[in-house]
Structure formats: C-alpha cells, structure tokens
Design an enzyme around this catalytic site. Structure first.
Site, PDB file in Angstrom:
ATOM      1  CG  ASP A 180      -1.863   1.138   1.304  1.00 35.47           C
ATOM      2  OD1 ASP A 180      -2.337   1.574   0.240  1.00 35.47           O
ATOM      3  OD2 ASP A 180      -2.160   1.598   2.428  1.00 35.47           O
ATOM      4  CG  HIS A 181      -0.325   4.940   0.257  1.00 26.72           C
ATOM      5  ND1 HIS A 181      -0.676   5.977  -0.567  1.00 26.72           N
ATOM      6  CD2 HIS A 181      -1.451   4.623   0.941  1.00 26.72           C
ATOM      7  CE1 HIS A 181      -1.945   6.284  -0.394  1.00 26.72           C
ATOM      8  NE2 HIS A 181      -2.448   5.458   0.514  1.00 26.72           N
ATOM      9  CG  ASP A 217       0.629   7.478  -3.528  1.00 27.02           C
ATOM     10  OD1 ASP A 217       0.365   8.218  -4.496  1.00 27.02           O
ATOM     11  OD2 ASP A 217       0.251   7.708  -2.366  1.00 27.02           O
ATOM     12  CD  GLU A 275      -3.931   8.218  -4.142  1.00 29.06           C
ATOM     13  OE1 GLU A 275      -4.339   9.238  -3.569  1.00 29.06           O
ATOM     14  OE2 GLU A 275      -3.391   7.265  -3.537  1.00 29.06           O
ATOM     15  CG  HIS A 335      -5.331   8.806   3.562  1.00 28.03           C
ATOM     16  ND1 HIS A 335      -4.510   9.361   2.605  1.00 28.03           N
ATOM     17  CD2 HIS A 335      -5.636   7.563   3.114  1.00 28.03           C
ATOM     18  CE1 HIS A 335      -4.331   8.490   1.626  1.00 28.03           C
ATOM     19  NE2 HIS A 335      -4.999   7.394   1.906  1.00 28.03           N
ATOM     20  N   GLY A 336      -7.540   8.748   7.456  1.00 26.02           N
ATOM     21  CA  GLY A 336      -7.655   8.976   8.891  1.00 26.02           C
ATOM     22  C   GLY A 336      -9.084   9.250   9.333  1.00 26.02           C
ATOM     23  N   GLY A 338      -9.086   5.236   2.418  1.00 27.02           N
ATOM     24  CA  GLY A 338      -9.752   5.930   3.509  1.00 27.02           C
ATOM     25  C   GLY A 338     -11.138   5.403   3.812  1.00 27.02           C
ATOM     26  CG  ASN A 386      -6.919   0.661   0.557  1.00 33.53           C
ATOM     27  OD1 ASN A 386      -7.346  -0.237  -0.157  1.00 33.53           O
ATOM     28  ND2 ASN A 386      -5.757   1.238   0.334  1.00 33.53           N
TER      29      ASN A 386
END
Length: 277
Positions: free
Chosen positions: A82-83, A104, A134, A178-179, A206, A227
């Site tokens: 991921d990323h 990413d 992305e 995100h978050g 997110g 995700n």
C-alpha cells in the site's frame, strides 16, 4: 491456502461480485488478526502494508508472517504493498513475494506520475503482479504524511492515465480522506462519471469513516477494492489503552496482544461482511 496472486483475486472477486477490503497491517498481531477475520467471515480480501510501516520490519518478514497466518486459511487473500513510495520499494516487495502492488506517485505532476507508475508496471507485469496507481490526492494523514490538499480525480485524465501507465487498478480521490480526523464527503456522481471512463476497476482509500451505505452504493460504480486502516489500528491500540487506564500496572504483553488479535479480527470480519451485503 497460499498467498493468492493479485490478478487471480481480482478475477475471483469480479466473478462472485465481491467487494475486496484491503486491511493494513504493521506487525505479527495485525497480520494474524486480518487473516483470522477474513476467514471468520469466509470472504476474500487483502492483507496490505505501506512502505512507511515497513520501517518496523521488511518485505521478507511480512511475507513470512502472512504465509504463517494463511496456513489454515480457506479464503483467497493477497498480499499488497500500500502506498509504495519508491520503485525500489516496489522491487523489494515483488522480489520478496508480494502478489499485488501500489505505486503512489500522486504527489507528482501528471506526466511524472505516469512515468513512475509505468516503470513500476513494467517490472511488476514481468512477474505477473498487478499494479494499483493513484490519480488525485486525498486530504488527511496517511501514516506519517499530512496532506491538506483536496485534489479530486479529474475524469478527463483517467483514460489517458490508465492507457499510458498500463495500471490494473485506479485509486481515486472523490471526497474520501485518510484517517478519522476529517469527515469524508464522498462525491458519488463524480465516482460514477470516473467509472464510466476508467478501463480498470477503481479503489477507494480511507474507507474508515465512510458510511457503509455509501460504500455499498459505490459498488455500482466499478469499485472493487476499499482500504481500511484506522478502524483496525484503533481496535488494536485501544485494547492496550483500556487495559492501562483500568490498571496502570498492567504489563502482560502476551495476554493483551492475544486480546488485541481478537478485537482486530472481529473488526475485520464485521467490515468485510457489511460491505458485501
């Protein structure tokens, strides 16, 4: 069951009309918990780890832990980067045995993003590994990076981006964040428009914090993967936090770790079940 190839997982999900959750791990406990949760729900998905979280381990260690966690698994589960921050991270993970990759480069301008993604795609496809890229940029904190921009994916760029990069999955920015500190405001009409133009399935980062009904509706717009990181991390960290608040002398790491595995696995099982209703 062994770690499933990312292309095979994508095809399996499409054939059975599944939404694939991608759950972020950091360590042994999280990895075991994710595998346990997916098996409890009897639904497929990804175990994934970001480049940033590989600071605590390395690709070979995560592959080893994932193989151990899947020893008695009966559901298809892939291991995803991921990323991925760099081409070097991508190579290291593929070489170690990851079966799905994200590079990413969304922070770069359009042409440089294409260049970095295509380089990763050429390497990964040689080994039969799919690549997620992305286009657009999400607000919020992803690992150690705080982004205040809100650059939604431009539908007019989608076809050209996918064609030039050869990516297999496209992560989009449509008001998801995100978050858990920023409220997501998912633009479903924008997602619908992107889905009509994208030659490949879409990914929403997110997922934590997005209403389940929004995710379920988004399934109609070629969304294959969503995700989840913060929900699982909160379940893990709060296990230790609650124990400490109850008794400041609590120090049984093994007991709390086992409890955390149960809490995280339940969270994962609940999430994959709900998004597939």
């Amino acid at each position: 069951m062994k770690i499933v190839n990312g292309f095979d997982l994508m095809n399996y999900a499409a054939a059975h009309h599944y939404m694939l959750p991608a759950f972020n791990t950091t360590n042994l406990e999280m990895t075991y918990a994710i595998a346990k949760g997916l098996n409890q729900a009897n639904l497929p998905g990804y175990i994934q780890i970001s480049s940033n979280n590989l600071r605590l381990s390395d690709p070979e260690t995560i592959v080893y832990l994932t193989k151990k966690a899947l020893k008695d698994s009966d559901v298809p589960i892939a291991l995803h980067l991921d990323h991925g921050k760099t081409y070097e991270d991508v190579k290291a993970c593929v070489n170690a045995g990851f079966t799905s990759i994200m590079i990413d480069a969304s922070h770069l301008d359009f042409e440089d993003n294409i260049k970095e993604v295509k380089k990763a795609v050429d390497y990964c496809h040689f080994y039969g590994v799919p690549v997620e890229a992305e286009l657009g940029c999400l607000q919020g904190k992803e690992e150690d990076i705080v982004n205040e921009a809100d650059a939604k994916t431009d539908p007019d760029m989608v076809q050209d981006f996918v064609k030039q990069t050869g990516c297999d999955l496209l992560a989009v920015a449509v008001g998801n964040v995100h978050g858990l500190d920023i409220e997501p405001k998912v633009d479903l009409p924008l997602l619908k428009k992107i889905s009509e133009l994208s030659p490949v399935p879409l990914v929403m980062h997110g997922g934590s914090g997005i209403p389940f009904e929004t995710i379920q509706e988004a399934r109609n717009y070629n969304l294959l993967k969503v995700n989840y990181g913060s929900d699982l991390r909160k379940a893990f960290v709060s296990t230790f936090g609650k124990a400490y608040e109850k008794n400041h002398n609590t120090c049984s790491v093994i007991e709390l770790s086992l409890e955390a595995v149960e809490n995280v696995s339940k969270t994962a099982a609940d999430l994959v079940t709900i998004i597939n209703q």
